[in-house]
Design an enzyme around this catalytic site. Structure first.
Site, short mmCIF file in Angstrom:
data_model
loop_
_atom_site.label_atom_id
_atom_site.label_comp_id
_atom_site.label_asym_id
_atom_site.label_seq_id
_atom_site.Cartn_x
_atom_site.Cartn_y
_atom_site.Cartn_z
N LEU A 46 0.86 -1.18 0.00
CA LEU A 46 0.00 0.00 0.00
C LEU A 46 0.90 1.23 0.00
O LEU A 46 1.93 1.25 0.68
CB LEU A 46 -0.89 0.03 1.24
CG LEU A 46 -2.19 -0.77 1.22
CD1 LEU A 46 -2.88 -0.69 2.57
CD2 LEU A 46 -3.14 -0.29 0.12
N ASP A 47 0.50 2.27 -0.74
CA ASP A 47 1.24 3.52 -0.70
C ASP A 47 1.28 4.06 0.74
O ASP A 47 0.36 3.79 1.52
CB ASP A 47 0.58 4.57 -1.60
CG ASP A 47 0.77 4.26 -3.09
OD1 ASP A 47 1.72 3.53 -3.42
OD2 ASP A 47 -0.03 4.76 -3.90
N PRO A 48 2.31 4.84 1.09
CA PRO A 48 2.42 5.34 2.47
C PRO A 48 1.16 6.07 2.97
O PRO A 48 0.77 5.89 4.13
CB PRO A 48 3.61 6.30 2.39
CG PRO A 48 4.47 5.70 1.33
CD PRO A 48 3.52 5.17 0.30
N ALA A 50 -1.91 5.60 1.95
CA ALA A 50 -3.11 4.75 1.88
C ALA A 50 -3.36 4.06 3.21
O ALA A 50 -2.45 3.85 4.00
CB ALA A 50 -2.95 3.72 0.77
N ARG A 181 -3.82 5.00 -8.40
CA ARG A 181 -3.42 6.33 -8.87
C ARG A 181 -3.49 6.43 -10.39
O ARG A 181 -3.85 7.48 -10.94
CB ARG A 181 -1.99 6.64 -8.39
CG ARG A 181 -1.91 6.95 -6.90
CD ARG A 181 -0.48 7.27 -6.49
NE ARG A 181 0.36 6.08 -6.50
CZ ARG A 181 1.67 6.09 -6.78
NH1 ARG A 181 2.26 7.22 -7.12
NH2 ARG A 181 2.36 4.98 -6.74
#
Length: 305
Positions: A46-48, A50, A181
């Site tokens: 997961l992106d930071p 998120a 994204r």
């Protein structure tokens, strides 16, 4: 001789409801420390910024990670219309703007083009490797490069709500390798208004659900205590999508040494991947052929109660 990794021989899954502001690897490191586990890994970055499901595998459960990585996942995310950023999310610099704001009907129509087997170009600020270098490093150094499109299966993509003219909330169910994204970026371009992700939450991943996850604060509070172990889920949850067969005593012994072992199976096709257990303990994953399971992954778990 390699150094032996310290920690407990503990195996299973812990579903973390990841907070914003931490990388997935940072969460895994905290979980490994909290359980004093000798091995840990996660099933899907997961992106930071998120939040939501980050399924962390401990010990022998790390061998089941690929099956969760391959499973469908669901995301709920908000898209900011009218702006494109260089990172395709709210952390980046605005690089293009538009006053256009499409109607809901146009948005719903555009979403159809992102469902099914599609090709997707990952964001330039991503961990994709370009000639051995991470794309985000090249992007930070202002290097010129292109990322090839990659296949992605999207089962569904729907409009949940529109809180105001500038924002829409979407839900997407997709396979592995999807970049939310990129969906926001490409949808904005298709609508002629630009767009980027404002916030993102993974609500489920395979059998794991965010609303049944454990907060990182709870994990830190219960660290190194028996109470934390009560949140550990069984290893076999990582094998939910595979058929299950029962190993005979002799078959289990053979499989634990990496050899084909006899199993009792029903409704499993020749050559199909499945997992075997004996006395309720997972033994191996492999192909079913001629009444035996040919292991590709063997679990080093004790049957002692």
């Amino acid at each position: 001789m390699g150094r032996r990794r310290k920690g407990r021989d503990i195996s299973g899954w812990i579903v973390v409801d990841k907070p914003a502001g931490l990388t997935s690897n940072a969460v895994v490191n905290k979980v490994r420390w909290a359980f004093d586990a000798n091995k840990a890994g996660h099933a899907g970055t997961l992106d930071p910024e998120a939040t939501g499901v980050l399924a962390v595998a401990l010990g022998e459960a790390t061998k089941t990670v690929p099956y969760i990585t391959d499973a469908l996942k669901a995301y709920v995310f908000t898209v900011r219309l009218g702006q494109a950023t260089n990172t395709d999310d709210a952390e980046g610099e605005v690089i293009a703007q538009s006053d256009a704001r499409p109607e809901d009907a146009a948005i719903k129509e555009a979403l159809h083009g992102f469902v099914g087997d599609i090709m997707q170009v990952p964001p330039k600020f991503s961990a994709v490797k370009i000639d051995g270098e991470r794309a985000y490093k090249l992007a930070r150094d202002d290097e010129e490069f292109e990322i090839a499109a990659r296949p992605l299966f999207v089962e569904s993509l729907i409009l949940l709500e529109r809180p105001d003219a500038d924002h829409i909330t979407l839900e997407m169910v997709c396979g592995k390798g999807g970049y939310v994204r990129s969906i926001a970026r490409d949808l904005g371009e298709k609508l002629g208004c630009f767009g980027h992700v404002r916030n993102l939450r993974r609500v489920w991943s395979g059998p794991f659900e965010a609303d049944k996850g454990v907060s990182l604060a709870t994990i830190e509070e219960l660290a190194r205590t028996p109470e934390l172990d009560q949140h550990l889920l069984p290893l076999e949850l990582g094998l939910t999508d595979l058929p299950h067969v029962a190993a005979t005593s002799e078959g289990a012994a053979k499989m634990r040494h990496g050899n084909p072992g006899m199993v009792i199976a029903s409704g499993v096709d020749y050559g199909e991947d499945c997992w075997a257990s004996h006395n309720g303990v997972p033994v191996a994953v492999g192909q079913f052929r001629a009444g035996a399971l040919h292991p590709s992954r063997v679990f080093n778990l004790s049957e002692e109660q």
